[in-house]
Design a protein around this motif. Sequence first.
Motif, PDB file in Angstrom:
ATOM      1  N   LYS A   1       0.809  -1.219   0.000  1.00 22.74           N
ATOM      2  CA  LYS A   1       0.000   0.000   0.000  1.00 22.74           C
ATOM      3  C   LYS A   1       0.843   1.270   0.000  1.00 22.74           C
ATOM      4  O   LYS A   1       0.297   2.379   0.012  1.00 22.74           O
ATOM      5  CB  LYS A   1      -0.923  -0.001   1.217  1.00 22.74           C
ATOM      6  N   VAL A   2       2.149   1.104  -0.029  1.00 24.11           N
ATOM      7  CA  VAL A   2       3.034   2.271   0.078  1.00 24.11           C
ATOM      8  C   VAL A   2       2.830   3.240  -1.080  1.00 24.11           C
ATOM      9  O   VAL A   2       2.692   4.459  -0.890  1.00 24.11           O
ATOM     10  CB  VAL A   2       4.506   1.817   0.165  1.00 24.11           C
ATOM     11  N   LYS A   3       2.798   2.732  -2.312  1.00 28.65           N
ATOM     12  CA  LYS A   3       2.658   3.611  -3.490  1.00 28.65           C
ATOM     13  C   LYS A   3       1.337   4.368  -3.455  1.00 28.65           C
ATOM     14  O   LYS A   3       1.302   5.591  -3.679  1.00 28.65           O
ATOM     15  CB  LYS A   3       2.764   2.789  -4.778  1.00 28.65           C
ATOM     16  N   ASP A   4       0.257   3.657  -3.189  1.00 26.87           N
ATOM     17  CA  ASP A   4      -1.058   4.305  -3.149  1.00 26.87           C
ATOM     18  C   ASP A   4      -1.133   5.332  -2.026  1.00 26.87           C
ATOM     19  O   ASP A   4      -1.764   6.382  -2.186  1.00 26.87           O
ATOM     20  CB  ASP A   4      -2.164   3.254  -2.959  1.00 26.87           C
ATOM     21  N   MET A   5      -0.483   5.033  -0.921  1.00 20.36           N
ATOM     22  CA  MET A   5      -0.507   5.962   0.206  1.00 20.36           C
ATOM     23  C   MET A   5       0.229   7.249  -0.137  1.00 20.36           C
ATOM     24  O   MET A   5      -0.242   8.355   0.190  1.00 20.36           O
ATOM     25  CB  MET A   5       0.108   5.304   1.442  1.00 20.36           C
ATOM     26  N   ILE A   6       1.367   7.138  -0.812  1.00 22.59           N
ATOM     27  CA  ILE A   6       2.113   8.339  -1.204  1.00 22.59           C
ATOM     28  C   ILE A   6       1.304   9.164  -2.202  1.00 22.59           C
ATOM     29  O   ILE A   6       1.274  10.398  -2.140  1.00 22.59           O
ATOM     30  CB  ILE A   6       3.502   7.957  -1.752  1.00 22.59           C
ATOM     31  N   LYS A   7       0.610   8.500  -3.108  1.00 21.34           N
ATOM     32  CA  LYS A   7      -0.257   9.226  -4.053  1.00 21.34           C
ATOM     33  C   LYS A   7      -1.372   9.952  -3.308  1.00 21.34           C
ATOM     34  O   LYS A   7      -1.724  11.086  -3.648  1.00 21.34           O
ATOM     35  CB  LYS A   7      -0.847   8.245  -5.075  1.00 21.34           C
ATOM     36  N   ALA A   8      -1.929   9.291  -2.301  1.00 18.80           N
ATOM     37  CA  ALA A   8      -2.999   9.912  -1.513  1.00 18.80           C
ATOM     38  C   ALA A   8      -2.477  11.119  -0.735  1.00 18.80           C
ATOM     39  O   ALA A   8      -3.161  12.147  -0.628  1.00 18.80           O
ATOM     40  CB  ALA A   8      -3.594   8.882  -0.553  1.00 18.80           C
ATOM     41  N   ILE A   9      -1.261  11.004  -0.209  1.00 16.44           N
ATOM     42  CA  ILE A   9      -0.649  12.116   0.532  1.00 16.44           C
ATOM     43  C   ILE A   9      -0.422  13.297  -0.405  1.00 16.44           C
ATOM     44  O   ILE A   9      -0.692  14.460  -0.066  1.00 16.44           O
ATOM     45  CB  ILE A   9       0.676  11.677   1.182  1.00 16.44           C
ATOM     46  N   GLU A  10       0.044  12.998  -1.603  1.00 16.89           N
ATOM     47  CA  GLU A  10       0.275  14.061  -2.601  1.00 16.89           C
ATOM     48  C   GLU A  10      -1.037  14.741  -2.983  1.00 16.89           C
ATOM     49  O   GLU A  10      -1.102  15.972  -3.106  1.00 16.89           O
ATOM     50  CB  GLU A  10       0.945  13.470  -3.846  1.00 16.89           C
ATOM     51  N   ALA A  11      -2.089  13.953  -3.165  1.00 20.16           N
ATOM     52  CA  ALA A  11      -3.388  14.510  -3.533  1.00 20.16           C
ATOM     53  C   ALA A  11      -3.928  15.398  -2.415  1.00 20.16           C
ATOM     54  O   ALA A  11      -4.490  16.473  -2.672  1.00 20.16           O
ATOM     55  CB  ALA A  11      -4.370  13.374  -3.834  1.00 20.16           C
ATOM     56  N   GLU A  12      -3.739  14.958  -1.166  1.00 16.47           N
ATOM     57  CA  GLU A  12      -4.206  15.730  -0.015  1.00 16.47           C
ATOM     58  C   GLU A  12      -3.436  17.059   0.071  1.00 16.47           C
ATOM     59  O   GLU A  12      -4.023  18.128   0.299  1.00 16.47           O
ATOM     60  CB  GLU A  12      -4.015  14.944   1.271  1.00 16.47           C
ATOM     61  N   THR A  13      -2.117  16.997  -0.138  1.00 16.76           N
ATOM     62  CA  THR A  13      -1.284  18.199  -0.090  1.00 16.76           C
ATOM     63  C   THR A  13      -1.686  19.191  -1.174  1.00 16.76           C
ATOM     64  O   THR A  13      -1.781  20.393  -0.928  1.00 16.76           O
ATOM     65  CB  THR A  13       0.203  17.826  -0.247  1.00 16.76           C
ATOM     66  N   LYS A  14      -1.956  18.648  -2.357  1.00 20.59           N
ATOM     67  CA  LYS A  14      -2.368  19.495  -3.486  1.00 20.59           C
ATOM     68  C   LYS A  14      -3.706  20.159  -3.205  1.00 20.59           C
ATOM     69  O   LYS A  14      -3.915  21.341  -3.499  1.00 20.59           O
ATOM     70  CB  LYS A  14      -2.460  18.641  -4.749  1.00 20.59           C
ATOM     71  N   ALA A  15      -4.627  19.394  -2.608  1.00 19.01           N
ATOM     72  CA  ALA A  15      -5.962  19.923  -2.303  1.00 19.01           C
ATOM     73  C   ALA A  15      -5.878  21.038  -1.263  1.00 19.01           C
ATOM     74  O   ALA A  15      -6.609  22.030  -1.344  1.00 19.01           O
ATOM     75  CB  ALA A  15      -6.857  18.798  -1.812  1.00 19.01           C
ATOM     76  N   LEU A  16      -4.987  20.894  -0.282  1.00 23.29           N
ATOM     77  CA  LEU A  16      -4.845  21.900   0.759  1.00 23.29           C
ATOM     78  C   LEU A  16      -4.268  23.202   0.203  1.00 23.29           C
ATOM     79  O   LEU A  16      -4.575  24.303   0.695  1.00 23.29           O
ATOM     80  CB  LEU A  16      -3.950  21.372   1.890  1.00 23.29           C
ATOM     81  N   LYS A  17      -3.415  23.088  -0.836  1.00 21.51           N
ATOM     82  CA  LYS A  17      -2.787  24.263  -1.425  1.00 21.51           C
ATOM     83  C   LYS A  17      -3.749  25.007  -2.343  1.00 21.51           C
ATOM     84  O   LYS A  17      -3.602  26.231  -2.540  1.00 21.51           O
ATOM     85  CB  LYS A  17      -1.540  23.860  -2.203  1.00 21.51           C
ATOM     86  N   SER A  18      -4.699  24.269  -2.922  1.00 16.97           N
ATOM     87  CA  SER A  18      -5.598  24.900  -3.911  1.00 16.97           C
ATOM     88  C   SER A  18      -6.733  25.677  -3.234  1.00 16.97           C
ATOM     89  O   SER A  18      -6.969  25.570  -2.042  1.00 16.97           O
ATOM     90  CB  SER A  18      -6.179  23.832  -4.812  1.00 16.97           C
TER      91      SER A  18
END
Length: 506
Positions: free
Chosen positions: A489-506
């Motif tokens: 689940k490591v890859k999917d988790m990193i993608k989810a973290i990136e998506a969350e970070t992007k959403a917080l910035k937008s």
Amino acid sequence: MKKLITAVVLFFTSFSSFAQSGYEITIDLKNCNDSLAYLTFYRFDKTLIKDTCRTIKNGRIVFKDKTKLETGIYSLVSQQKSILFDFFIDETTQKLEIKAEYGPGIQKSLTALNSTREQDFFNYFRYLAEQNNAFLDYKQKAPLATKKDSLALTEKQKQFEERIMDYEAEFIARHKGSFIADVINLKTEKTLRNPPLAPNGRPDSTLVYKYYKKNFWRDVDFKNENIMKNPFLYNKLRTYFDKVVVTHPDSVCVEIDRIMSKTTQGSLLYKLMLANFTYTYESSKIMGFDKVFVHMSDHYFKTGKGKGIYDDEDVVQRIIKRADKLKPLLIGATALDLYMIKAEDFSKMKAMGFEDAKNSEEMTKVFYKNANEVSKMWVKLSDVKADYTILVFWDVDCGHCQKEIPVLLEAYNDLLKEKKDVKVFSVYMQHEGDKYLKYIAEHQLPWINVYDGAHYNNAIEKYDVYSTPVIYILDKNKVIKAKRIDAGKVKDMIKAIEAETKALKS
């Protein structure tokens, strides 16, 4: 003569008072061949035995005692330990007579001979069963070939549900102020009828949810301990926290505090709920929900609000100790630093005598003797420069690790191909350096491969590593973003973290 009459009056008054005290539940159960039966009652999440009848004659079951039964929902339980039916007890039903016919249709035959309200209770559940069976019968016969057929079935279901809602509302109004009205109110679903439509032409789901959540506990009095003496409160709590409250630890903490504030501190209901919430979130498998457990410790047990919850007060101290250990490891916390030794420096550490020390005293002497040299060899977690650091604790001889480490290696290589700035801080939890180096070479682990060569970190305690492997994901600031996840689940988790970070910035 006057004194004699007075004595006689007092005698009969006293006798009458004695005769009215206690309980006597008489059940005539036609076609029952059991030789014993149990009287059980509900208390929050448990069913407990109150009485046993061992003298059943021709299906006649009698439960009797000199002290009154507490108000609540009780059950007749067969010799085979199955619940035959439920009934309620309050001040008006301490002397209760019921008749029924043993068998699959027992609910249909239930009759309360000396209580109209008890009969209404039986009729309520009989009505629910009839409506449910009627809808299922309709559903089996209804055509479902077209969209129009499906819409027709949905409308029919709505009609059945509204009919039940009307029946329940009428029942509660008719018995307002009684225990059984409170129980049925607790059981009922408070849904928004005829909700307005959203722009897409469908019922406005946001309004439906807000109404449902706001009215979920409508007219439920948590200060009345009788509210837990039925099979509904515990399941309703689970539904509320599993399906209604936003699935986030902060939201759960707020709702727990809100509901606990409605109870009377120190009451049995307060204690049972507090213990249940504590256990539920200590043992939760949802990542990050250990934060709720830490909240329970800080807000209730450390403040003394958890006093008397457990017979053994040492349990409270164990809860506090466990929560304090988990607090630095919560999602969002900065990872505790680690001072490790490179795997390839194993021979140097061995030459210093670290592997020969037989106890902590000898280890301390070795450490201070070689402190200057060791300090030059430290590999610190905080010094790792990467957008993402995968921190993994594992053991070469661990069977599960032997499956997970290759999966993690594959995920790591895939992330590098995707141009992700990621590094793995690989911590071997033992001290068999030769074995560790051999595994690294054979599997070509291109990571920061380290171990606690100076016996300095106590990672077992610091990172709660009581089984291996344990995987954490840290961001560039070493903030814990995910933990205790499978390698797959490591890859999917990193993608989810990136998506969350992007959403917080937008």
